[in-house]
Enzyme design. Structure first.
Site, short mmCIF file in Angstrom:
data_model
loop_
_atom_site.label_atom_id
_atom_site.label_comp_id
_atom_site.label_asym_id
_atom_site.label_seq_id
_atom_site.Cartn_x
_atom_site.Cartn_y
_atom_site.Cartn_z
N ARG A 192 -16.87 0.55 25.79
CA ARG A 192 -18.05 0.83 24.95
C ARG A 192 -17.78 2.00 24.02
NH1 ARG A 192 -23.02 1.26 28.97
NH2 ARG A 192 -24.16 1.68 27.02
N ASN A 210 -30.29 5.79 23.34
CA ASN A 210 -28.92 5.33 23.11
C ASN A 210 -27.89 6.39 23.50
OD1 ASN A 210 -30.27 3.15 22.11
ND2 ASN A 210 -29.92 3.66 19.95
N HIS A 234 -30.80 9.53 27.78
CA HIS A 234 -29.93 8.87 28.77
C HIS A 234 -28.48 9.29 28.65
CE1 HIS A 234 -33.22 5.54 28.95
NE2 HIS A 234 -33.55 6.60 29.61
N SER A 254 -37.06 -2.30 23.82
CA SER A 254 -37.84 -3.34 24.51
C SER A 254 -38.92 -2.71 25.38
CB SER A 254 -36.90 -4.17 25.38
OG SER A 254 -36.22 -3.31 26.30
C1 BV8 Z 1 -35.18 7.05 37.45
C2 BV8 Z 1 -27.66 4.90 30.05
C3 BV8 Z 1 -35.75 8.23 39.40
C4 BV8 Z 1 -26.54 4.19 30.74
C5 BV8 Z 1 -29.76 3.78 30.64
C6 BV8 Z 1 -41.31 2.42 36.67
C7 BV8 Z 1 -41.50 1.07 36.63
C8 BV8 Z 1 -40.39 0.20 36.87
C9 BV8 Z 1 -39.10 0.68 37.11
C10 BV8 Z 1 -38.93 2.03 37.15
C11 BV8 Z 1 -40.01 2.89 36.95
N1 BV8 Z 1 -39.52 4.16 37.02
C12 BV8 Z 1 -38.18 4.11 37.28
C13 BV8 Z 1 -37.79 2.83 37.36
C14 BV8 Z 1 -36.44 2.38 37.60
C15 BV8 Z 1 -35.57 2.33 36.31
C16 BV8 Z 1 -36.14 1.35 35.33
O1 BV8 Z 1 -36.82 1.69 34.38
N2 BV8 Z 1 -35.79 0.07 35.56
C17 BV8 Z 1 -36.22 -1.00 34.62
C18 BV8 Z 1 -35.02 -1.83 34.29
C19 BV8 Z 1 -37.28 -1.84 35.23
N3 BV8 Z 1 -35.46 3.64 35.70
C20 BV8 Z 1 -34.48 4.46 36.16
O2 BV8 Z 1 -33.69 4.17 37.05
C21 BV8 Z 1 -34.39 5.83 35.51
N4 BV8 Z 1 -34.22 6.84 36.53
O3 BV8 Z 1 -36.23 6.48 37.45
O4 BV8 Z 1 -34.80 7.98 38.38
C22 BV8 Z 1 -35.44 9.56 39.88
C23 BV8 Z 1 -36.33 10.56 39.58
C24 BV8 Z 1 -36.07 11.84 40.07
C25 BV8 Z 1 -34.91 12.08 40.83
C26 BV8 Z 1 -34.01 11.04 41.07
C27 BV8 Z 1 -34.25 9.77 40.57
C28 BV8 Z 1 -33.13 5.95 34.60
C29 BV8 Z 1 -33.22 5.00 33.45
C30 BV8 Z 1 -32.02 5.22 32.50
C31 BV8 Z 1 -30.88 4.29 32.80
N5 BV8 Z 1 -29.82 4.43 31.81
N6 BV8 Z 1 -28.75 3.98 29.75
C32 BV8 Z 1 -25.82 3.21 29.83
O5 BV8 Z 1 -26.20 3.08 28.65
O6 BV8 Z 1 -24.87 2.62 30.34
S1 BV8 Z 1 -31.04 2.68 30.26
C33 BV8 Z 1 -30.40 1.70 28.97
O7 BV8 Z 1 -31.14 0.51 29.03
C34 BV8 Z 1 -30.60 2.23 27.57
O8 BV8 Z 1 -30.39 3.61 27.47
C35 BV8 Z 1 -32.05 1.85 27.29
O9 BV8 Z 1 -32.94 2.80 27.80
C36 BV8 Z 1 -32.22 0.59 28.11
C37 BV8 Z 1 -32.15 -0.61 27.23
O10 BV8 Z 1 -33.38 -0.68 26.59
P1 BV8 Z 1 -33.42 -0.75 24.97
O11 BV8 Z 1 -32.69 0.39 24.39
O12 BV8 Z 1 -34.83 -0.96 24.62
O13 BV8 Z 1 -32.52 -2.04 24.65
P2 BV8 Z 1 -32.79 -3.56 25.04
O14 BV8 Z 1 -31.47 -4.20 24.91
O15 BV8 Z 1 -33.56 -3.70 26.29
O16 BV8 Z 1 -33.76 -4.08 23.85
C38 BV8 Z 1 -33.32 -4.00 22.52
C39 BV8 Z 1 -34.58 -4.18 21.68
O17 BV8 Z 1 -34.21 -4.07 20.30
C40 BV8 Z 1 -35.25 -5.56 21.86
O18 BV8 Z 1 -36.65 -5.39 21.93
C41 BV8 Z 1 -34.84 -6.31 20.59
O19 BV8 Z 1 -35.84 -7.23 20.18
C42 BV8 Z 1 -34.72 -5.17 19.59
N7 BV8 Z 1 -33.76 -5.40 18.50
C43 BV8 Z 1 -32.64 -6.18 18.52
N8 BV8 Z 1 -32.02 -6.11 17.29
C44 BV8 Z 1 -32.76 -5.23 16.52
C45 BV8 Z 1 -33.87 -4.79 17.30
N9 BV8 Z 1 -34.79 -3.92 16.82
C46 BV8 Z 1 -34.62 -3.48 15.52
N10 BV8 Z 1 -33.56 -3.86 14.73
C47 BV8 Z 1 -32.64 -4.73 15.20
N11 BV8 Z 1 -31.63 -5.10 14.41
#
Ligand code: BV8
Length: 259
Positions: free
Chosen positions: A72, A104, A121, A198
């Site tokens: 990446r 990002n 992140h 998203s």
């Molecule tokens: C934590 C780094 C606790 C690594 C990333 C509450 C509810 C449910 C679940 C949870 C909750 N609280 C916590 C959780 C668990 C979890 C979570 O959210 N799970 C989800 C999947 C359900 N969260 C965690 O684990 C977080 N930590 O809660 O810790 C804790 C607290 C205290 C002490 C100890 C522990 C940590 C979350 C961070 C994880 N790391 N990234 C890496 O990159 O390898 S997350 C990673 O995925 C990205 O950084 C980003 O955040 C996410 C992806 O989302 P998007 O960026 O939105 O991208 P995606 O592909 O999904 O969508 C793209 C969008 O763009 C689409 O909508 C598409 O239509 C649009 N698009 C496409 N092309 C275009 C466009 N828009 C405009 N122009 C275009 N051309």
């Protein structure tokens, strides 16, 4: 340039004291950086990004996970910021109180000229050992083959521990300073732009909700629907590289007294 903003919104942005530009993987999609939900390609296609981006995966197979991040990093090095990143930086220069908050781990906001983007992140370019010592990764790994596979992670020069990517994995806490700054900005801004996310990963996805609850105008730019649609005042359907320059042009027109 064709208008993209409903009446009054360009004025709202131009006269805002504070603006948050909140971005996700979608803003880098047009730079060729795959979004998180895009299926992984090549040898990585049999893995799920949500599984690889975990401490458990690194524990189980450090070389596999390090190799994925090296792949990446090389992809991001080969990429260029697009018109969406450039417009975000221009808006920050035009409207002083603008803060860029990104999910990002690429450096395309910085390379487009954005000042001090808040990385919720982490970053692909800030490796550290598992004990926390920063690791100075040898640069110039541009000749990384596309089919790069597992790569054993280096060892820390200070303590010999394994080096890991400087990103936040699922299940890990966000960097306190970054998250505090992001919540502070979202709760005191006049306008929040949610670009290419998203809205499913928490706690980052709470930021647009924090902003709307604090009375801010929330504007989404995304070609597709997201769970954030209902809380947004304006949903602009389209890509970041097409819509953000148009949005910027309209705000600039207002600041130049052209409207
Ligand atoms: C934590 C780094 C606790 C690594 C990333 C509450 C509810 C449910 C679940 C949870 C909750 N609280 C916590 C959780 C668990 C979890 C979570 O959210 N799970 C989800 C999947 C359900 N969260 C965690 O684990 C977080 N930590 O809660 O810790 C804790 C607290 C205290 C002490 C100890 C522990 C940590 C979350 C961070 C994880 N790391 N990234 C890496 O990159 O390898 S997350 C990673 O995925 C990205 O950084 C980003 O955040 C996410 C992806 O989302 P998007 O960026 O939105 O991208 P995606 O592909 O999904 O969508 C793209 C969008 O763009 C689409 O909508 C598409 O239509 C649009 N698009 C496409 N092309 C275009 C466009 N828009 C405009 N122009 C275009 N051309």
């Amino acid at each position: 340039m064709q208008r993209v903003l409903p009446d009054g919104v360009a004025e709202r942005i131009a006269t805002a004291g504070r603006v948050v530009v909140f971005t996700g993987a979608g803003i880098s999609a047009e730079s060729g950086v795959p979004t998180f939900r895009d299926a992984l390609t090549g040898l990585w296609s049999r893995f799920d990004a949500y599984e690889l981006a975990t401490p458990e995966a690194f524990e189980a197979d450090p070389a596999l996970v390090w190799g994925w991040y090296e792949w990446r990093r090389a992809a991001v090095r080969k990429a260029e910021p697009n018109a969406g990143h450039v417009a975000a930086a221009a808006l920050q220069a035009l409207v002083p109180g603008t803060v860029v908050v990104t999910q990002n781990v690429d450096d395309l906001h910085e390379r487009a000229g954005s000042k001090d983007p808040v990385h919720l992140h982490g970053s692909l370019f800030a490796p550290r050992c598992v004990a926390g010592h920063p690791f100075d990764a040898p640069s110039g790994d541009d000749d990384v083959p596309d089919d790069l596979g597992p790569v054993p992670p280096p060892r820390c020069t200070a303590c010999g521990a394994l080096v890991r990517p400087g990103v936040v994995w699922f299940g890990e806490a966000l960097p306190r300073a970054a998250f505090t700054a992001a919540v502070e900005a979202a709760s005191s801004c006049d306008v929040l732009l949610s670009i290419g996310t998203s809205g499913v990963v928490y706690p980052a996805a709470e930021l647009p909700v924090v902003a709307t609850r604090s009375g801010a105008t929330v504007i989404q730019v995304n070609p597709d629907e997201t769970p954030l649609d209902d809380i947004c005042d304006v949903n602009l359907r389209g890509t970041a590289a097409r819509l953000l320059p148009a949005l910027y042009a309209e705000v600039k027109e207002v600041t130049a007294g052209g409207r």
